[in-house]
Design an enzyme around this catalytic site. Structure first.
Site, PDB file in Angstrom:
ATOM      1  CG  HIS A 221      -0.263   0.098   2.507  1.00 44.43           C
ATOM      2  ND1 HIS A 221       0.245  -0.995   3.159  1.00 44.43           N
ATOM      3  CD2 HIS A 221       0.044   1.162   3.283  1.00 44.43           C
ATOM      4  CE1 HIS A 221       0.824  -0.610   4.265  1.00 44.43           C
ATOM      5  NE2 HIS A 221       0.737   0.702   4.384  1.00 44.43           N
ATOM      6  CG  ASP A 223       1.983   4.918   4.697  1.00 47.34           C
ATOM      7  OD1 ASP A 223       1.374   3.837   4.614  1.00 47.34           O
ATOM      8  OD2 ASP A 223       3.015   5.058   5.367  1.00 47.34           O
ATOM      9  CG  HIS A 279       5.181   0.728   2.884  1.00 47.44           C
ATOM     10  ND1 HIS A 279       4.864   1.996   2.469  1.00 47.44           N
ATOM     11  CD2 HIS A 279       4.453   0.512   4.001  1.00 47.44           C
ATOM     12  CE1 HIS A 279       3.997   2.526   3.309  1.00 47.44           C
ATOM     13  NE2 HIS A 279       3.726   1.639   4.250  1.00 47.44           N
ATOM     14  NE  ARG A 289       7.383  -5.928  12.112  1.00 47.77           N
ATOM     15  CZ  ARG A 289       7.078  -4.700  11.719  1.00 47.77           C
ATOM     16  NH1 ARG A 289       6.076  -4.043  12.259  1.00 47.77           N
ATOM     17  NH2 ARG A 289       7.783  -4.134  10.749  1.00 47.77           N
TER      18      ARG A 289
END
Ligand SMILES: *[C@@H]1O[C@H](CO)[C@@H](O)[C@H](O)[C@H]1NC(C)=O
Length: 310
Positions: A221, A223, A279, A289
């Site tokens: 996608h 941002d 990204h 994470r």
């Protein structure tokens, strides 16, 4: 034609590398011998190249290269890419990207601050959590993932005085200001033109099966398309690739390569938010994470305030 004797071979010593004066010197059987040497050498080269290619493919399947590997960086990493035309129509002349790219820094945020924020994230997220693999905690709006919805963490904080301290927010603001200054420096923007925007949030990813679209972080996608107000996106990692989780690398999906940033406690990466920087995050295979997304806009109308204890 007779094969050269062992003695003859030693004497001539001609190979395909030599200037092959031997073919003039040596009469009779010599050319045959030289040809055989040549074939051997060329075969060795071809086999070596094929083996190297094979192992490179094993190490980097589908062209993944590390922009920033897991080990500490000696110096900040900068990778410039041509800007998309996403910013052309915009009026924020002093602030919108004049050049585009990605930076990774390991010495911007102290390890103590990163570890403090990790404890804060764990404490906040322990009061909720998504059913799927991705949960968020937004200290600006109060949004906390809970099941397949969100609740307000500040409602929970009302009944639990020890949830957040002034110290937590002080560190959060300090870290945000350090990142904002680094973004301003790198992209040559007056720092007061750069505003924090929403969403700015903690994220926790684990290996639970995705339940909603919000859980599917592994799609490529942009941002600026996903969140209209973004001009510069930054990420502060709170856990380390391979120590705390497997998979979960940040990936810039470029045409030629997938360029990865391997998360590490205290590592900051930031980049221009337009379509020059598509990204995704690689799917987690193991572990948990944690990271913070800190987002900046050039549009004062889209600015948000620092969080405080409500
Ligand atoms: C990048 O990775 C994705 C997902 O693994 C893959 O589909 C794509 O082909 C890769 N791109 C390149 C340029 O290797």
């Amino acid at each position: 034609m007779k094969k050269p004797s062992r003695e003859n071979r030693k004497q001539t010593g001609c190979s395909c590398w030599g200037d092959c004066t031997c073919s003039e010197k040596a009469k009779g059987p010599e050319p045959w011998y030289s040809f055989r040497n040549c074939v051997t050498h060329i075969s060795i080269i071809i086999i070596s190249v094929l083996m190297a290619r094979f192992w490179l493919h094993v190490i980097y399947p589908s062209s993944f290269v590390a922009l920033a590997g897991k080990d500490p960086l000696d110096a900040p990493v900068w990778h410039e890419v041509p800007c998309s035309n996403d910013y052309e129509e915009e009026v924020f002349l002093e602030c919108k990207p004049k050049r585009c790219g990605r930076a990774v820094m390991d010495n911007l945020v102290s390890r103590d601050d990163a570890e403090h924020l990790l404890r804060l994230a764990k404490r906040g997220l322990s009061h909720g959590g998504s059913n799927g693999g991705a949960s968020i905690l937004d200290l600006h709006s109060g949004a906390l993932s809970m099941g397949d919805k969100f609740v307000n963490i500040f409602k929970i904080a009302e009944t639990d005085d020890s949830l957040f301290t002034e110290e937590d927010f002080r560190i959060y603001r300090r870290v945000k200001d350090q990142i904002r200054q680094a973004v301003a420096d790198k992209f040559d923007v007056p720092v007061d033109k750069l505003h924090l925007t929403k969403p700015t949030f903690f994220s926790r990813m684990d290996t639970k099966k995705a339940q909603t679209k919000h859980d599917e972080y592994w799609h490529v996608h942009v941002d600026k398309e996903t969140y209209g107000s973004f001009h510069y996106t930054s990420l502060l990692y709170l856990t380390t690739y391979k120590n705390d989780f497997q998979g979960g690398r940040f990936v810039f999906a470029d045409k030629d390569y997938n360029r990865t940033v391997e998360p590490r406690v205290g590592r900051v990466s930031f980049f221009t938010s337009g379509s020059e920087n598509p990204h995704f995050v690689e799917r987690l295979r193991e572990g948990v994470r944690y990271a913070i997304t800190v987002s900046f806009t050039c549009d004062p109308a889209k600015a948000i305030a620092d969080p405080k204890i409500k």
